[in-house]
Design a protein around this motif. Structure first.
Motif, mmCIF file in Angstrom:
data_model
loop_
_atom_site.group_PDB
_atom_site.id
_atom_site.type_symbol
_atom_site.label_atom_id
_atom_site.label_comp_id
_atom_site.label_asym_id
_atom_site.label_seq_id
_atom_site.Cartn_x
_atom_site.Cartn_y
_atom_site.Cartn_z
ATOM 1 N N MET A 184 0.822 -1.203 0.000
ATOM 2 C CA MET A 184 0.000 0.000 0.000
ATOM 3 C C MET A 184 0.863 1.263 0.000
ATOM 4 S SD MET A 184 -3.188 -1.619 0.906
ATOM 5 C CE MET A 184 -4.138 -0.247 1.316
ATOM 6 N N GLY A 185 2.057 1.175 -0.536
ATOM 7 C CA GLY A 185 2.951 2.315 -0.577
ATOM 8 C C GLY A 185 4.162 2.112 0.315
ATOM 9 N N PRO A 186 5.143 3.010 0.196
ATOM 10 C CA PRO A 186 6.403 2.844 0.920
ATOM 11 C C PRO A 186 6.264 2.844 2.438
ATOM 12 C CG PRO A 186 6.386 4.910 -0.325
ATOM 13 C CD PRO A 186 5.128 4.176 -0.654
ATOM 14 N N GLU A 187 5.246 3.495 2.963
ATOM 15 C CA GLU A 187 5.057 3.514 4.417
ATOM 16 C C GLU A 187 4.642 2.156 4.970
ATOM 17 O OE1 GLU A 187 1.147 4.668 2.574
ATOM 18 O OE2 GLU A 187 3.209 5.269 2.238
ATOM 19 N N THR A 188 4.249 1.233 4.105
ATOM 20 C CA THR A 188 3.872 -0.107 4.565
ATOM 21 C C THR A 188 5.020 -1.107 4.447
ATOM 22 O OG1 THR A 188 2.933 -0.767 2.421
ATOM 23 C CG2 THR A 188 1.432 0.273 4.006
ATOM 24 N N ASP A 189 6.191 -0.645 4.017
ATOM 25 C CA ASP A 189 7.388 -1.485 3.954
ATOM 26 C C ASP A 189 7.912 -1.652 5.373
ATOM 27 O OD1 ASP A 189 9.994 -2.534 3.720
ATOM 28 O OD2 ASP A 189 10.315 -1.527 1.809
ATOM 29 N N LEU A 190 7.996 -2.890 5.830
ATOM 30 C CA LEU A 190 8.405 -3.157 7.211
ATOM 31 C C LEU A 190 9.869 -3.554 7.355
ATOM 32 C CD1 LEU A 190 5.250 -5.104 8.462
ATOM 33 C CD2 LEU A 190 5.825 -2.694 8.790
ATOM 34 N N HIS A 191 10.632 -3.577 6.273
ATOM 35 C CA HIS A 191 12.029 -3.996 6.361
ATOM 36 C C HIS A 191 12.832 -3.171 7.360
ATOM 37 C CE1 HIS A 191 11.353 -6.177 2.511
ATOM 38 N NE2 HIS A 191 12.094 -7.043 3.177
ATOM 39 N N ASP A 192 12.559 -1.907 7.460
ATOM 40 C CA ASP A 192 13.331 -1.049 8.354
ATOM 41 C C ASP A 192 12.462 -0.353 9.402
ATOM 42 O OD1 ASP A 192 11.969 0.730 6.753
ATOM 43 O OD2 ASP A 192 13.681 2.031 6.403
ATOM 44 N N VAL A 193 11.312 -0.952 9.696
ATOM 45 C CA VAL A 193 10.379 -0.307 10.617
ATOM 46 C C VAL A 193 11.008 -0.059 11.989
ATOM 47 C CG1 VAL A 193 9.236 -2.413 11.449
ATOM 48 C CG2 VAL A 193 7.987 -0.252 11.401
ATOM 49 N N GLY A 194 11.894 -0.932 12.432
ATOM 50 C CA GLY A 194 12.554 -0.751 13.728
ATOM 51 C C GLY A 194 13.504 0.427 13.761
ATOM 52 N N ALA A 195 13.983 0.845 12.597
ATOM 53 C CA ALA A 195 14.843 2.022 12.510
ATOM 54 C C ALA A 195 14.010 3.310 12.450
ATOM 55 C CB ALA A 195 15.749 1.927 11.280
ATOM 56 N N ARG A 196 12.767 3.177 12.050
ATOM 57 C CA ARG A 196 11.886 4.345 11.916
ATOM 58 C C ARG A 196 11.026 4.589 13.145
ATOM 59 N NH1 ARG A 196 8.024 3.246 8.080
ATOM 60 N NH2 ARG A 196 8.665 1.096 7.816
ATOM 61 N N LEU A 197 10.601 3.498 13.798
ATOM 62 C CA LEU A 197 9.691 3.602 14.935
ATOM 63 C C LEU A 197 10.225 2.805 16.119
ATOM 64 C CD1 LEU A 197 6.316 2.934 13.055
ATOM 65 C CD2 LEU A 197 7.195 5.154 13.768
ATOM 66 N N SER A 198 9.965 3.298 17.322
ATOM 67 C CA SER A 198 10.346 2.562 18.529
ATOM 68 C C SER A 198 9.330 1.445 18.779
ATOM 69 C CB SER A 198 10.374 3.503 19.730
ATOM 70 O OG SER A 198 9.052 3.937 20.039
ATOM 71 N N GLU A 199 9.673 0.538 19.669
ATOM 72 C CA GLU A 199 8.748 -0.547 19.985
ATOM 73 C C GLU A 199 7.411 -0.010 20.511
ATOM 74 O OE1 GLU A 199 8.466 -4.702 22.545
ATOM 75 O OE2 GLU A 199 10.428 -3.827 22.142
ATOM 76 N N PRO A 200 7.408 0.985 21.434
ATOM 77 C CA PRO A 200 6.114 1.530 21.890
ATOM 78 C C PRO A 200 5.313 2.185 20.754
ATOM 79 C CG PRO A 200 7.848 2.128 23.435
ATOM 80 C CD PRO A 200 8.517 1.518 22.234
ATOM 81 N N GLU A 201 6.004 2.811 19.803
ATOM 82 C CA GLU A 201 5.302 3.429 18.667
ATOM 83 C C GLU A 201 4.686 2.358 17.757
ATOM 84 O OE1 GLU A 201 7.780 7.565 17.933
ATOM 85 O OE2 GLU A 201 8.685 5.670 17.279
ATOM 86 N N ILE A 202 5.420 1.272 17.551
ATOM 87 C CA ILE A 202 4.897 0.175 16.738
ATOM 88 C C ILE A 202 3.692 -0.454 17.436
ATOM 89 C CG2 ILE A 202 5.397 -2.120 15.804
ATOM 90 C CD1 ILE A 202 8.344 -1.130 15.464
ATOM 91 N N LEU A 203 3.811 -0.676 18.738
ATOM 92 C CA LEU A 203 2.714 -1.245 19.520
ATOM 93 C C LEU A 203 1.469 -0.365 19.406
ATOM 94 C CD1 LEU A 203 2.847 -3.089 22.782
ATOM 95 C CD2 LEU A 203 1.283 -1.180 22.654
ATOM 96 N N ARG A 204 1.649 0.938 19.559
ATOM 97 C CA ARG A 204 0.527 1.877 19.466
ATOM 98 C C ARG A 204 -0.096 1.858 18.068
ATOM 99 N NH1 ARG A 204 2.734 5.601 22.083
ATOM 100 N NH2 ARG A 204 3.888 6.571 20.401
ATOM 101 N N GLN A 205 0.760 1.773 17.040
ATOM 102 C CA GLN A 205 0.265 1.737 15.654
ATOM 103 C C GLN A 205 -0.587 0.487 15.415
ATOM 104 O OE1 GLN A 205 0.823 4.119 13.333
ATOM 105 N NE2 GLN A 205 -0.086 3.081 11.587
#
Length: 114
Positions: free
Chosen positions: A59-80
């Protein structure tokens, strides 16, 4: 050979060529994603539709999870995952807190340099 017969034959050949490639495509149940068993199973069950069998996103580049840990913290991912946002639906009522924590923990490690 009539024009109609040639067209039918060409269409049939195209269908056969397209179907021949189907056997080599990875099926959702057979994808190889590296990670903790529970998190990967949850990903296949709940996330693959939008984030893809290769974590690249559909659904676009923002849905690429390869580097999600470099972009968002664990609490941010959990909240998302829990609350959703932008184009992502909330999963707080679909997944348990433990399941969301397992996904967040695994995803937060993706893309971080070691």
């Amino acid at each position: 050979m009539s024009m109609k017969s040639a067209s039918t034959l060409a269409s049939a050949a195209l269908i056969l060529v397209l179907l021949a490639g189907c056997g080599s495509a990875a099926k959702p149940g057979a994808i190889a994603i590296d990670g903790p068993e529970q998190a990967v199973a949850l990903y296949k069950q709940s996330c693959i539709r939008c984030h893809g069998t290769d974590l690249k996103g559909r659904m676009g580049p923002e849905t690429d999870l390869h580097d999600v840990g470099a972009r968002l913290s664990e609490p941010e991912i959990l909240r998302q995952i829990e609350q959703g946002g932008a184009r992502m639906p909330a999963f707080g009522e679909r997944l348990t807190a433990e399941e969301i924590a397992a996904l967040s923990s695994w995803l937060s490690g993706l893309g971080k340099s070691e």
